[in-house]
Write an enzyme that holds these catalytic residues in place. Structure first.
Site, short mmCIF file in Angstrom:
data_model
loop_
_atom_site.label_atom_id
_atom_site.label_comp_id
_atom_site.label_asym_id
_atom_site.label_seq_id
_atom_site.Cartn_x
_atom_site.Cartn_y
_atom_site.Cartn_z
N HIS A 170 0.83 -1.20 0.00
CA HIS A 170 0.00 0.00 0.00
C HIS A 170 0.87 1.26 0.00
O HIS A 170 2.07 1.21 0.27
CB HIS A 170 -0.92 0.02 1.23
CG HIS A 170 -2.11 -0.88 1.11
ND1 HIS A 170 -2.03 -2.23 1.38
CD2 HIS A 170 -3.39 -0.64 0.76
CE1 HIS A 170 -3.23 -2.78 1.20
NE2 HIS A 170 -4.07 -1.83 0.82
N LYS A 174 -0.84 4.81 4.65
CA LYS A 174 -1.73 3.86 5.32
C LYS A 174 -1.19 3.57 6.71
O LYS A 174 -0.02 3.20 6.87
CB LYS A 174 -1.85 2.57 4.51
CG LYS A 174 -2.84 1.58 5.09
CD LYS A 174 -3.11 0.44 4.13
CE LYS A 174 -4.06 -0.58 4.73
NZ LYS A 174 -5.36 0.00 5.13
#
Length: 282
Positions: A170, A174
């Protein structure tokens, strides 16, 4: 706040100015059967400003509010006698999502939660609370239909493979690791109960954690956070003489919007907590 005058689902968006929240606002504004009635965000400098003007979206009279509790209370009162009940879509932060969700249920508003980071204990508490309140609540780790299909494929294939590793990648904004999506994938694999990745040798690590995080089942999960990534997952299964790889890449947040709208439309038909998009589309 806007009073719904049509047979559309009233939608509150919490985290409305964030990356995912702004996409949800745009999708709701352009939907024929949903109506944006509140846009909540913690960014105080934009409090009271028009959401459409801020995000350069289709015209709306909704103003940004910093007060989630006040918005829930007001919308709950506005629609207490309406057949179609309001829905709160939450894309905020792991630190606030539990209280946000619980508050929505308390006001009789169905939460559709895309924020990850809820613990198993918190999800269980919300399930009990939703059932007592007779309110539908959707906890959706990932709204991508493609990701749901990956999870289904991995769940089926787990019957045939004893060695499985999961890699989730990601963007570096995040907060939680591993991702809720990857945890959900692991849980679906573990529905076929066995001990995974049993070592044939005595392993040693010269760098702690280099083999990834290990679940009780033996499944290994590796988390990567880098700028330039959005959301990606790879499931690698191995047996003598072959590997089987399932991969999913999200390259634009628009990929999540069909799933978000499906959840908004369908959660009112439930009176308890559901976990996972597959509960809505299969």
């Amino acid at each position: 706040m806007i009073k719904n005058s049509k047979k559309t689902t009233p939608v509150l968006v919490s985290g409305a100015l964030g990356r995912m929240g702004s996409e949800v606002v745009n999708s709701v504004l352009n939907s024929s059967d949903c109506e944006l009635v509140a846009a909540i965000d913690t960014n105080k400098k934009n409090n009271g400003e028009n959401i459409s003007q801020l995000l350069n979206l289709k015209k709306s009279d909704v103003l940004v509010s910093n007060d989630l509790e006040g918005s829930l209370c007001s919308i709950s009162q506005d629609y207490r006698n309406e057949k179609i009940k309001p829905v709160l879509v939450d894309f905020t932060h792991p630190d606030s999502v539990y209280e946000n969700t619980r508050s929505a249920i308390a006001y009789g508003i169905s939460p559709v939660v895309g924020t990850t980071g809820l613990t198993p204990s918190q999800i269980n508490d919300l399930a009990i609370f939703a059932q007592k309140a007779n309110i539908g609540c959707a906890i959706i780790p990932n709204f991508s239909v493609g990701m749901v299909l990956l999870q289904q494929a991995a769940s089926v294939a787990a019957k045939f493979y004893d060695n499985i590793e999961l890699i989730e990648m990601h963007h570096n904004q995040k907060a939680d690791s591993p991702s809720g999506t990857c945890i959900k994938t692991a849980e679906m694999i573990e529905e076929y109960p066995k001990k995974y990745n049993q070592s044939l040798v005595e392993e040693s690590e010269s760098l702690k954690g280099v083999r990834g995080g290990v679940r009780d089942s033996g499944l290994n999960i590796h988390s990567i956070r880098l700028p330039g990534l959005l959301a990606h997952q790879v499931v690698i299964m191995g047996s003598p003489g072959e590997t089987y790889t399932i991969k999913h890449d999200t390259i634009d947040r628009k990929a999540y919007m069909p799933g978000v709208l499906q959840a908004i439309r369908k959660i009112g038909k439930f009176n308890s907590l559901i976990y996972g998009l597959e509960k809505l589309i299969f």
